[in-house]
Scaffold this active site. Structure first.
Site, PDB file in Angstrom:
ATOM      1  N   GLY A  10      -7.660  -0.416  26.525  1.00 39.54           N
ATOM      2  CA  GLY A  10      -7.787   0.715  26.552  1.00 39.54           C
ATOM      3  C   GLY A  10      -9.143   1.372  27.156  1.00 39.54           C
ATOM      4  N   GLY A 113      -8.030  -7.891  21.712  1.00 41.77           N
ATOM      5  CA  GLY A 113      -7.010  -8.158  22.445  1.00 41.77           C
ATOM      6  C   GLY A 113      -7.995  -9.074  23.542  1.00 41.77           C
ATOM      7  CB  THR A 134     -12.655  -0.514  20.587  1.00 40.18           C
ATOM      8  OG1 THR A 134     -11.524   0.103  20.169  1.00 40.18           O
ATOM      9  CG2 THR A 134     -13.496  -1.083  19.737  1.00 40.18           C
ATOM     10  CG  ASP A 136      -9.370   1.862  18.183  1.00 39.95           C
ATOM     11  OD1 ASP A 136      -9.704   2.786  18.550  1.00 39.95           O
ATOM     12  OD2 ASP A 136      -8.868   0.558  18.110  1.00 39.95           O
ATOM     13  CG  MET A 178      -6.136   7.554  19.218  1.00 39.28           C
ATOM     14  SD  MET A 178      -6.663   7.478  20.876  1.00 39.28           S
ATOM     15  CE  MET A 178      -4.980   7.760  21.917  1.00 39.28           C
ATOM     16  N   GLY A 179      -7.282   5.362  16.535  1.00 38.01           N
ATOM     17  CA  GLY A 179      -8.369   4.193  15.683  1.00 38.01           C
ATOM     18  C   GLY A 179      -7.559   2.839  15.534  1.00 38.01           C
ATOM     19  CD  GLU A 231      -3.537   5.044  16.438  1.00 38.58           C
ATOM     20  OE1 GLU A 231      -3.227   5.935  17.178  1.00 38.58           O
ATOM     21  OE2 GLU A 231      -4.650   4.697  16.773  1.00 38.58           O
ATOM     22  NE  ARG A 277       2.471  25.652  12.008  1.00 34.18           N
ATOM     23  CZ  ARG A 277       2.905  26.500  12.323  1.00 34.18           C
ATOM     24  NH1 ARG A 277       2.570  27.056  13.411  1.00 34.18           N
ATOM     25  NH2 ARG A 277       3.831  27.174  12.022  1.00 34.18           N
ATOM     26  NE  ARG A 286      -8.143   5.519  25.244  1.00 36.14           N
ATOM     27  CZ  ARG A 286      -7.054   4.812  25.053  1.00 36.14           C
ATOM     28  NH1 ARG A 286      -6.803   4.532  24.215  1.00 36.14           N
ATOM     29  NH2 ARG A 286      -6.718   4.479  26.774  1.00 36.14           N
TER      30      ARG A 286
HETATM   31  O1  F6P Z   1      -7.953   1.067  21.172  1.00 38.52           O
HETATM   32  C1  F6P Z   1      -7.746   2.317  21.591  1.00 38.52           C
HETATM   33  C2  F6P Z   1      -6.778   3.137  21.402  1.00 38.52           C
HETATM   34  O2  F6P Z   1      -7.132   4.327  21.750  1.00 38.52           O
HETATM   35  C3  F6P Z   1      -6.283   2.982  19.413  1.00 38.52           C
HETATM   36  O3  F6P Z   1      -7.121   4.119  18.806  1.00 38.52           O
HETATM   37  C4  F6P Z   1      -5.132   3.424  20.091  1.00 38.52           C
HETATM   38  O4  F6P Z   1      -4.328   3.047  18.870  1.00 38.52           O
HETATM   39  C5  F6P Z   1      -4.456   2.946  21.301  1.00 38.52           C
HETATM   40  O5  F6P Z   1      -6.305   2.651  21.593  1.00 38.52           O
HETATM   41  C6  F6P Z   1      -3.868   3.869  21.859  1.00 38.52           C
HETATM   42  O6  F6P Z   1      -3.340   3.157  22.619  1.00 38.52           O
HETATM   43  P1  F6P Z   1      -2.735   3.096  24.387  1.00 38.52           P
HETATM   44  O7  F6P Z   1      -3.594   4.272  25.470  1.00 38.52           O
HETATM   45  O8  F6P Z   1      -1.984   2.382  25.169  1.00 38.52           O
HETATM   46  O9  F6P Z   1      -1.736   4.571  24.132  1.00 38.52           O
END
Ligand code: F6P
Length: 359
Positions: A10, A113, A134, A136, A178-179, A231, A277, A286
């Protein structure tokens, strides 16, 4: 000196800033004796020999630009040893393209990864340097990853914007952050934006504790409640299930709720009768320009990477530890995850001012 560069997984805000740091550092040391090959779209470029020859000028003026000038893609580590649809051995293809170009080193920017594949290439004899990217912040062996603080800014702004509407309407609002499987981004954005309840994967929540926290605020005359939900947040009951059972249950629930936040929202509405909500800032986290912290971090990591390359110290991740750049052997960190410690000081301090973690 011939180096390759690739960005994998990502994207995030400071990938260009990091590559700029590496190239500028190498230019200073190597002068004209520098050839740069940028592999396109992550490991795909290295596998299929898709690259561009670049110069220092290509890395000029990109410090503030989000995304990656090389493009990125996800190439799961677990499939690296599996031949592609035409029977191509991906690992052999990467080695062959590296050797054909006569590279001295390949600089690989990516998350967990990506790091595992970088380590695999190291084991296969390639000279590799890894830079920890990242939003994350879950890469083991470095205090911080680039992209994280920029994403904290975006997620914080998202929750800030919800605050005014939550207060005007006396509603419960959930912002899903996210995370992936860790809670760093949610913890930092949650504290920075004054979220009342923060739910992290590392601290499985209980429905009743969430309701208690909402009702307590209500009794104190505070009409609205904001939840920052990771998430990857998970209930205590689900976390206690055996892995297979949990997977099956979550897969079934995914048909009903797009993500955990919607499940929690329904639970809150059902138990309190009040509207809840959900807002999901998603990939905006990102995006945009890297924050000043990330620009500095990437300039330092990039500069340290250039030195490591010239010194021939391959097989390492360039980490930031206690404010200093350090080389950490990939063999020691690849495949490990850095999670939030539920007993860390930041969480204790947050609890002390009344923030609930749903436990
Ligand atoms: O690893 C970064 C990240 O944005 C995570 O926070 C999220 O779970 C994942 O990538 C989302 O991945 P993609 O862009 O493949 O939907």
């Amino acid at each position: 000196m011939k180096i390759g560069l690739l960005t994998s997984g990502g994207d995030c805000q400071a990938l260009n800033a990091a590559m700029r740091g590496v190239v500028k550092g190498l230019e200073e040391i190597c002068g004209d004796d520098l050839e740069i090959y940028g592999f396109l779209n992550g490991y795909k470029g290295l596998i299929y020999g898709d690259y561009r020859k670049l110069t220092g000028a290509d890395f000029s003026g990109i410090l503030t630009r989000g995304g990656t000038i090389l493009g990125s893609s996800r190439q799961p580590f677990k499939l690296m040893r599996v031949p592609d649809e035409n029977g191509l051995d991906k690992v052999e293809a990467m080695k062959s393209n590296y050797k054909k170009l006569g590279l001295d080193c390949i600089v690989i920017l990516g998350g967990n990864g990506t790091q595992k594949t970088a380590n695999l290439l190291r084991e296969e004899g390639l000279n590799v340097i890894h830079l920890p990217k990242t939003i994350d912040n879950d890469i083991y062996g470095t205090d911080i990853t680039f992209g994280f603080y920029s994403a904290v800014n975006v997620a914080t702004t998202a929750i800030d914007c919800i605050h005014t509407t939550a207060a005007s309407h006396n509603r419960v609002f959930i912002v899903e952050v996210m995370g992936h499987k860790v809670g760093w981004l949610t913890l930092y954005a949650g504290v920075a934006s004054g979220a009342d309840i923060i739910l992290l994967p590392e601290i499985p929540y209980e429905d009743d504790k969430i309701i208690e926290a909402i009702q307590k605020r209500h009794q104190q005359g505070k009409g609205f409640t904001i939840l920052a939900v990771a998430e990857g947040a998970i209930s205590k009951a689900d976390a206690a299930l055996p892995k297979k059972e949990r997977k099956e249950k979550l897969a079934k629930e995914a048909k009903k709720w797009p993500s955990v936040s919607y499940k929690i929202a329904d639970m809150i509405t059902e138990k309190t009768g009040s509207e809840a909500r959900v807002t999901v800032p998603g990939h905006t986290q990102r995006g945009g320009s890297p924050c000043p912290y990330d620009r500095i971090l990437c300039t330092r990591l990039g500069s340290a990477a250039a030195k490591a390359i010239v010194d021939g110290k391959y097989g390492n991740m360039v980490a930031m530890i206690n404010g200093e750049t350090k080389l950490v052997p990939l063999a020691d960190v690849a495949g490990k995850l850095k999670m939030v410690d539920p007993d860390c000081k930041m969480i204790k301090e947050a609890k002390r001012i009344g923030i609930s973690f749903g436990e």
